[in-house]
Motif scaffolding. Structure first.
Motif, PDB file in Angstrom:
ATOM      1  N   ILE A 197      -7.617   0.057   9.108  1.00  0.00           N
ATOM      2  CA  ILE A 197      -6.328  -0.537   9.485  1.00  0.00           C
ATOM      3  C   ILE A 197      -6.101  -0.416  10.986  1.00  0.00           C
ATOM      4  N   GLY A 234     -10.449  -5.340  -3.841  1.00  0.00           N
ATOM      5  CA  GLY A 234      -9.636  -5.000  -5.002  1.00  0.00           C
ATOM      6  C   GLY A 234     -10.297  -5.177  -6.347  1.00  0.00           C
ATOM      7  N   GLN A 264      -6.222  -5.354   5.582  1.00  0.00           N
ATOM      8  CA  GLN A 264      -6.555  -4.433   4.481  1.00  0.00           C
ATOM      9  C   GLN A 264      -5.944  -4.932   3.176  1.00  0.00           C
ATOM     10  N   GLN A 265      -4.710  -5.446   3.263  1.00  0.00           N
ATOM     11  CA  GLN A 265      -4.078  -5.981   2.057  1.00  0.00           C
ATOM     12  C   GLN A 265      -4.868  -7.186   1.533  1.00  0.00           C
ATOM     13  N   ALA A 318      -2.978  -3.790   8.802  1.00  0.00           N
ATOM     14  CA  ALA A 318      -2.482  -3.630   7.432  1.00  0.00           C
ATOM     15  C   ALA A 318      -2.589  -4.945   6.658  1.00  0.00           C
ATOM     16  N   ASP A 319      -2.370  -6.059   7.335  1.00  0.00           N
ATOM     17  CA  ASP A 319      -2.465  -7.359   6.652  1.00  0.00           C
ATOM     18  C   ASP A 319      -3.892  -7.622   6.185  1.00  0.00           C
ATOM     19  N   LEU A 360      -7.720  -5.856  -0.366  1.00  0.00           N
ATOM     20  CA  LEU A 360      -7.263  -5.330  -1.660  1.00  0.00           C
ATOM     21  C   LEU A 360      -6.932  -6.460  -2.641  1.00  0.00           C
ATOM     22  N   ASN A 361      -6.515  -7.591  -2.111  1.00  0.00           N
ATOM     23  CA  ASN A 361      -6.189  -8.740  -2.969  1.00  0.00           C
ATOM     24  C   ASN A 361      -7.422  -9.557  -3.339  1.00  0.00           C
ATOM     25  N   TYR A 411      -7.535   4.002   3.986  1.00  0.00           N
ATOM     26  CA  TYR A 411      -8.066   2.883   4.774  1.00  0.00           C
ATOM     27  C   TYR A 411      -7.652   2.940   6.240  1.00  0.00           C
ATOM     28  N   GLN A 471      -3.148   5.106   0.056  1.00  0.00           N
ATOM     29  CA  GLN A 471      -3.973   3.956   0.472  1.00  0.00           C
ATOM     30  C   GLN A 471      -3.958   3.794   1.990  1.00  0.00           C
ATOM     31  N   MET A 526       0.835  -1.200   0.000  1.00  0.00           N
ATOM     32  CA  MET A 526       0.000   0.000   0.000  1.00  0.00           C
ATOM     33  C   MET A 526       0.874   1.256   0.000  1.00  0.00           C
TER      34      MET A 526
END
Ligand SMILES: [Zn+2]
Length: 249
Positions: free
Chosen positions: A13, A53, A23-24, A20-21, A27-28, A9, A5, A1
Motif C-alpha cells: 500500500i 481475493g 490493494q482493494q 489502498a485503492d 482483493l476484489n 499489505y 489487512q 480493509m
C-alpha cells in the motif's frame, strides 16, 4: 480493509503506484492459475501473499518425488496428494483471508470457459500445447488477459497476450502449428531456480495487469537465458491468418 489487512499489505500500500485503492483492486480480483508445477508453485504463493481475493487453481496431477526439486509449494510429506490440495494448504497458511477454488479436471475447450469467464486474468503454467491452445482460445473469446510462461533447461519465456485487441497477437499467433511436439521438463530437464524466476515474473505481470501498471509485456516475448544471464524481449505480431484471433478485435 480492516486493520489486520492494512498491516498485512502495508508495504504494498506504501507504493504510490498501488496505494489502498490498488490493494482493494487486488482483493476484489479473481485469477485463474493453470498448472501447479515449477511455474505455478512460486506464482501461487506470490498471488496468495499479495492478496488476490479469489484464486482458482487447476491441476489434475498428484505430487511426485521428482517434482520437489523445483515445485517449491509442495513438500516431501505431500507426495501422493493432489497438487491443488497441497498448494491450497500452503496458500491458506500464507494468507487465510483469500478464497481458493480447486479444480482437478484436465482443463480443455469443453470446460475451461466458465472459469475464464469469472476471472480478471489467466496465468498459464501448463506443460503441453493442447492445454495452452485451449486456454488461449478461451482467453481470446472472453477478452481476458493471458499471462503465459514456459521454462525448459536453462531457459524461460514470458508474455502477456491480449489477442482480443486489434493488432495484438494471441499465443497461437506465436505457435501457428498446433501439431507441434511438446518439449517438456520430463524429457529435457529444468534447472530449478529458472522455474522460480519465471513463475515469480508471471505473478508480477499478473498483478501489473490487474493494476494496469507499467510495462504490460503485451505484443512482446521476453526471453531469459540463465547460462548467459541474458534477458531480451522480441516484438510479436498478430498473425492476420490466425484461426483464433484474426477476426476478433
Ligand atoms: Zn492469434
Amino acid at each position: 480493509m480492516d486493520n489486520q489487512q492494512l498491516l498485512r499489505y502495508s508495504r504494498q500500500i506504501l507504493l504510490p503506484e498501488v496505494g489502498a485503492d490498488g490493494q482493494q483492486a487486488l482483493l476484489n480480483a479473481s485469477a485463474l492459475l493453470i498448472g501447479l508445477g515449477g511455474l505455478g508453485s512460486p506464482c501461487a504463493m506470490y498471488l496468495a501473499a499479495s492478496g488476490i481475493g479469489h484464486l482458482v487453481i487447476a491441476d489434475f496431477d498428484q505430487v511426485q518425488l521428482s517434482n520437489l526439486q523445483r515445485q517449491v509449494i509442495h513438500h516431501t510429506s505431500d507426495i501422493g496428494k493432489d497438487k491443488v490440495t497441497s498448494a491450497k494448504a500452503k496458500m491458506l497458511a500464507i494468507n487465510p483471508n483469500i478464497k481458493i477454488t480447486t479444480l482437478t479436471q484436465d482443463l480443455n475447450a469443453n470446460n475451461i470457459d466458465k472459469w475464464v469467464a469469472i476471472c480478471d486474468v489467466v496465468l498459464d503454467g501448463s506443460d503441453n500445447f493442447a492445454t495452452r491452445f485451449a486456454i488461449n482460445q478461451s482467453c481470446v473469446m472472453q477478452r481476458t488477459p493471458l499471462v503465459s510462461a514456459a521454462v525448459i533447461r536453462f531457459e524461460g519465456q514470458l508474455s502477456v497476450f491480449k489477442g482480443y485487441k486489434q493488432n495484438q497477437p494471441c499465443y497461437q499467433c506465436l505457435y501457428p502449428r498446433t501439431d507441434s511436439n511438446d518439449e517438456n521438463c520430463v524429457d529435457n530437464g529444468i534447472f530449478a531456480p529458472v522455474a522460480g524466476v519465471l513463475g515469480t515474473m508471471q505473478a508480477l505481470q499478473a498483478l501489473k495487469v490487474i493494476l494496469n501498471l507499467g510495462e504490460q509485456l503485451t505484443g512482446k516475448l521476453m526471453l531469459f537465458d540463465a547460462l548467459d544471464f541474458s534477458l531480451q524481449s522480441i516484438r510479436l505480431h498478430k498473425d492476420t491468418h490466425c484461426p483464433i484471433c484474426a477476426n476478433v478485435g
